[in-house]
Design a protein around this motif. Structure first.
Motif, PDB file in Angstrom:
ATOM      1  N   UNK A  57     -45.560 -75.209  57.212  1.00 51.28           N
ATOM      2  CA  UNK A  57     -46.827 -74.963  56.353  1.00 51.28           C
ATOM      3  C   UNK A  57     -46.911 -76.218  55.466  1.00 51.28           C
ATOM      4  N   UNK A  58     -46.016 -77.079  55.111  1.00 54.80           N
ATOM      5  CA  UNK A  58     -46.401 -78.441  54.451  1.00 54.80           C
ATOM      6  C   UNK A  58     -46.423 -79.671  55.102  1.00 54.80           C
ATOM      7  N   UNK A  59     -46.309 -79.520  56.503  1.00 53.89           N
ATOM      8  CA  UNK A  59     -46.713 -80.625  57.312  1.00 53.89           C
ATOM      9  C   UNK A  59     -45.891 -81.671  57.441  1.00 53.89           C
ATOM     10  N   UNK A  60     -44.445 -81.429  57.096  1.00 56.27           N
ATOM     11  CA  UNK A  60     -43.619 -82.609  57.077  1.00 56.27           C
ATOM     12  C   UNK A  60     -42.806 -82.562  58.229  1.00 56.27           C
ATOM     13  N   UNK A  61     -43.449 -81.940  59.387  1.00 57.55           N
ATOM     14  CA  UNK A  61     -42.689 -81.858  60.748  1.00 57.55           C
ATOM     15  C   UNK A  61     -41.240 -81.002  61.102  1.00 57.55           C
ATOM     16  N   UNK A  62     -41.269 -80.298  59.923  1.00 65.22           N
ATOM     17  CA  UNK A  62     -39.973 -79.323  60.115  1.00 65.22           C
ATOM     18  C   UNK A  62     -40.425 -77.889  60.158  1.00 65.22           C
ATOM     19  N   UNK A  63     -40.131 -76.895  60.990  1.00 63.33           N
ATOM     20  CA  UNK A  63     -40.619 -75.576  60.666  1.00 63.33           C
ATOM     21  C   UNK A  63     -39.775 -74.924  59.597  1.00 63.33           C
TER      22      UNK A  63
ATOM     23  N   UNK B 100     -35.785 -75.973  62.686  1.00 64.23           N
ATOM     24  CA  UNK B 100     -35.820 -76.063  61.247  1.00 64.23           C
ATOM     25  C   UNK B 100     -35.459 -77.431  60.748  1.00 64.23           C
ATOM     26  N   UNK B 101     -34.664 -77.871  61.747  1.00 66.41           N
ATOM     27  CA  UNK B 101     -34.039 -79.265  61.212  1.00 66.41           C
ATOM     28  C   UNK B 101     -34.635 -80.544  61.926  1.00 66.41           C
ATOM     29  N   UNK B 102     -35.408 -80.158  62.912  1.00 63.90           N
ATOM     30  CA  UNK B 102     -36.195 -81.165  63.753  1.00 63.90           C
ATOM     31  C   UNK B 102     -35.302 -81.996  64.674  1.00 63.90           C
ATOM     32  N   UNK B 103     -34.148 -81.425  65.159  1.00 64.29           N
ATOM     33  CA  UNK B 103     -33.492 -82.102  66.093  1.00 64.29           C
ATOM     34  C   UNK B 103     -33.571 -81.845  67.566  1.00 64.29           C
ATOM     35  N   UNK B 104     -34.543 -80.990  67.714  1.00 61.28           N
ATOM     36  CA  UNK B 104     -34.907 -80.315  69.071  1.00 61.28           C
ATOM     37  C   UNK B 104     -34.140 -79.321  69.637  1.00 61.28           C
ATOM     38  N   UNK B 105     -33.408 -78.696  68.885  1.00 65.31           N
ATOM     39  CA  UNK B 105     -32.699 -77.600  69.146  1.00 65.31           C
ATOM     40  C   UNK B 105     -33.033 -76.293  68.555  1.00 65.31           C
ATOM     41  N   UNK B 106     -32.757 -75.259  69.263  1.00 64.76           N
ATOM     42  CA  UNK B 106     -33.009 -74.078  68.851  1.00 64.76           C
ATOM     43  C   UNK B 106     -32.068 -73.396  67.727  1.00 64.76           C
ATOM     44  N   UNK B 107     -32.818 -73.128  66.676  1.00 62.38           N
ATOM     45  CA  UNK B 107     -32.084 -72.662  65.546  1.00 62.38           C
ATOM     46  C   UNK B 107     -32.397 -71.092  65.416  1.00 62.38           C
ATOM     47  N   UNK B 108     -31.236 -70.476  65.266  1.00 63.29           N
ATOM     48  CA  UNK B 108     -31.525 -68.898  65.135  1.00 63.29           C
ATOM     49  C   UNK B 108     -31.141 -68.409  63.771  1.00 63.29           C
TER      50      UNK B 108
END
Length: 485
Positions: free
Chosen positions: A42-48, A429-437
Motif C-alpha cells: 500500500x505504501x510502495x516500499x517494495x514490501x507486501x 512481507x520481508x522482500x526475500x522472495x520466500x513465501x510467508x504464511x
C-alpha cells in the motif's frame, strides 16, 4: 499458471530452517524471481503489507462498527514496521462509524488506479444508506507513499438488507487491463467493472441463506481471462440447495456468464492453483459436502471423505475440460496428518503457493475446529504438496505436514476455542522472495484474537491487538477472523 497475482516463491534449505525449530515442509533449492508488483504494497516500499479486517471491533464506543488493521511489511516482516487502524472515522474514508456496520467484514487489495501503490478494498455489509438498513457498502482506500490517500465508494446497496460487502474479490474479468470487483451481498453477487464509481450489475441472484458467498478467481475456461468461482447454499429458506458455479466474461453480452455448475455441493472456502503443474488453473474446494438431495451423486467426491471436512479438487484442462479430473481427501487419507472427526472444519480456510518452487502449487488448509489433545477447537493447519497428478499420488496418498500451536517452533499453546487456522494468507512481507504464511487464531485469549506470522514457514511474531496497541473494544475483536488477500 493462474492469471491472478500469485507470490512466486523460493525455498530455503531444510537444514537452515530446521535450526529455527520449524522446517519448511518441502525444501528445495530452486530460485525464482520476486513478484512485481508486490501484492498488497500500500505504501510502495517494495514490501507486501498485511490487512486484517476486524468487523466485530468497536469504534468510539459503537459496537461492531468495525475497522481494518493494516500492518506494514518491511525487511523484518509485518509487526515491526508500523501499523495503521482504518475506520469510517478515518479522514479519507467516507461514512461514519455506527453500531453494526461491520466495516472490514471483507478485505482485499488490488491495483485499481494507475499508480504503483496497492489499494485497499473494504466491505461493510451492515452500513445503513439513507433509510436503507444494512444496505451495505464497499470502500476503496487508495494507497500512497505514506500509506493511504483519498478513498471512494465502489458499491452501495440499493435496498435494506442488501448487505453489499459480505465478500469481495478483485480481478480483471473483462480483459481491459483495469481491475474489476465481484461483491457478495444477501442473495446476490454483483460486479463493478469500474471501481472508481459505485455502479454495479448483477452477476448472480439466488438464495444464499443469509450467508456470505465464498469466492475466488482463476482462468478455468482457458480463455486468457480470470473467471469468478462462487459457492453458496441455503437450507429450508424456503428450499434447500447448494451450488458451486463458475462465471466468465461474455464479450458478446458484455456481462459475466455462467459456464459451469456443480449442484448439490457446498463449500466453506475456495482457492485456485495449478496443483499438477500442467499450466491450467485448478479449483480447490474446502470443507466440501453435500447439502441437498437432488439425485446428484457425490458432488464433492466419495461421501466418506467429507467427514471432518473434505477437500475436493477440480482440475483444469484444455478445450473446456475443466472439472473432468478430480481428487478428494480428508484427514483419514494416507499422508494427511490427523484423524477426520466431526467438526474439525478441515478446509475452512485455504491458501496456495508453490512453496518448494517445483512447478506444482501446494495447498495450505486450515482446520479451526481441530482438537489438540483435550483442547477442543484449538485448531491447526496442514501443508499439502502438489505433484505430477495433483495433491494425491497414483496410490491415492498425500504428502502433508501439520501445524498447531503445540508444534515445535510455533509460538503459543493450543487452547480450547483458539480456532488456529481459521484464516490463512500468503505473501512476501520481508522482500526475500520466500513465501510467508499468516495463520489466524481469532479465538485466542477469549476472542481477542491474533495472527501468527511465519516467514518462510519459520517462527515469527504473533500480531495481536495488544502488540499493536489497538484501542480496547467493547466486543471481543476476534482479530484475524478476516485476512486480506
Amino acid at each position: 499458471m493462474s492469471l491472478r497475482a500469485r507470490v512466486t516463491t523460493i525455498a530455503a534449505t531444510a537444514t537452515a530452517l530446521a535450526a529455527t525449530g520449524l522446517a519448511l515442509p518441502f525444501a528445495g533449492t530452486s530460485v525464482a524471481a520476486e513478484p512485481t508488483p508486490v501484492e498488497s504494497d500500500f505504501n510502495g516500499d517494495g514490501y507486501a503489507d498485511l490487512a486484517v479486517g476486524v468487523p466485530s471491533g468497536s469504534v468510539d464506543g459503537k459496537a461492531r462498527a468495525g475497522y481494518v488493521s493494516v500492518v506494514f511489511g518491511g525487511e523484518n516482516g509485518p509487526g515491526r514496521h508500523g501499523a495503521r487502524r482504518i475506520t469510517q472515522a478515518t479522514v479519507e474514508v467516507p461514512g461514519t462509524p455506527e453500531g453494526g456496520d461491520r466495516f472490514g467484514a471483507a478485505v482485499t487489495s488490488a491495483y485499481i488506479d494507475d499508480d504503483p501503490y496497492a489499494d485497499l478494498v473494504i466491505g461493510a455489509p451492515g452500513e445503513d444508506i439513507d433509510a436503507k438498513t444494512d444496505a451495505g457498502s464497499v470502500t476503496v482506500l487508495y494507497g500512497a507513499g505514506d500509506g493511504f490517500s483519498e478513498a471512494g465508494t465502489a458499491a452501495r446497496g440499493a435496498a435494506s438488507g442488501d448487505t453489499y460487502g459480505n465478500a469481495v474479490v478483485a480481478a480483471d474479468f473483462t480483459g481491459d487491463t483495469d481491475v474489476d470487483l465481484a461483491i457478495g451481498g444477501k442473495d446476490k453477487v454483483v460486479a463493478n467493472f469500474n471501481p472508481l464509481t459505485a455502479n454495479t450489475s448483477t452477476v448472480m441472484g439466488d438464495r444464499m441463506g443469509g450467508r456470505a458467498p465464498v469466492m475466488t478467481t482463476g482462468d478455468f475456461n482457458t480463455d486468457g481471462l480470470p473467471d469468478l468461482a462462487l459457492g453458496y447454499y441455503t437450507q429450508n429458506q424456503p428450499y434447500t440447495q447448494s451450488h458451486l458455479r463458475l462465471y466468465g466474461w461474455n464479450k458478446d453480452e458484455s456481462s459475466m456468464g455462467n459456464f459451469w455448475n456443480n449442484s448439490n455441493g457446498a463449500a466453506n472456502a475456495l482457492a485456485s492453483g495449478d496443483f499438477n503443474g500442467d499450466g491450467y488453473d485448478d479449483l480447490a474446494v474446502g470443507n466440501c459436502r453435500e447439502i441437498a438431495d437432488e439425485n446428484i451423486d457425490d458432488p464433492c467426491g466419495p461421501e466418506q471423505l467429507t467427514k471432518g471436512g473434505g477437500i475436493h479438487i477440480r482440475f483444469g484442462g484444455a478445450n473446456g475440460s475443466f472439472g473432468w479430473e478430480q481428487q478428494t481427501f480428508n484427514q483419514d487419507t494416507t499422508g494427511v496428518p490427523g484423524v477426520a472427526e466431526t467438526g474439525d472444519g478441515f478446509g475452512d480456510a485455504l491458501a496456495v503457493a508453490d512453496i518448494d518452487a517445483d512447478g506444482h502449487d501446494d495447498l495450505i488448509a486450515g482446520a479451526p475446529g481441530e482438537a489438540v489433545g483435550s483442547a477442543a477447537r484449538a485448531g491447526s493447519f496442514t501443508v499439502l504438496k502438489g505433484g505430477a497428478i495433483g495433491l494425491l499420488d497414483a496410490s491415492g496418498s498425500a504428502t502433508g505436514v501439520g501445524y498447531q500451536q503445540n508444534s515445535e517452533g510455533v509460538p503459543g499453546v493450543a487452547e480450547t476455542g483458539d480456532a488456529f487456522g481459521a484464516a490463512l494468507t500468503i505473501n512476501d512481507h520481508n522482500g526475500d522472495g520466500h513465501a510467508d504464511l499468516n495463520a489466524a487464531a481469532p479465538g485466542e485469549n477469549a476472542a481477542a484474537g491474533g495472527v501468527w506470522h511465519l516467514p518462510s514457514f519459520s517462527p515469527g511474531p504473533v500480531i495481536t491487538p495488544k502488540s499493536l496497541s489497538l484501542p480496547a473494544s467493547s466486543d471481543p475483536p476476534a482479530y484475524g477472523a478476516v485476512l486480506g488477500h
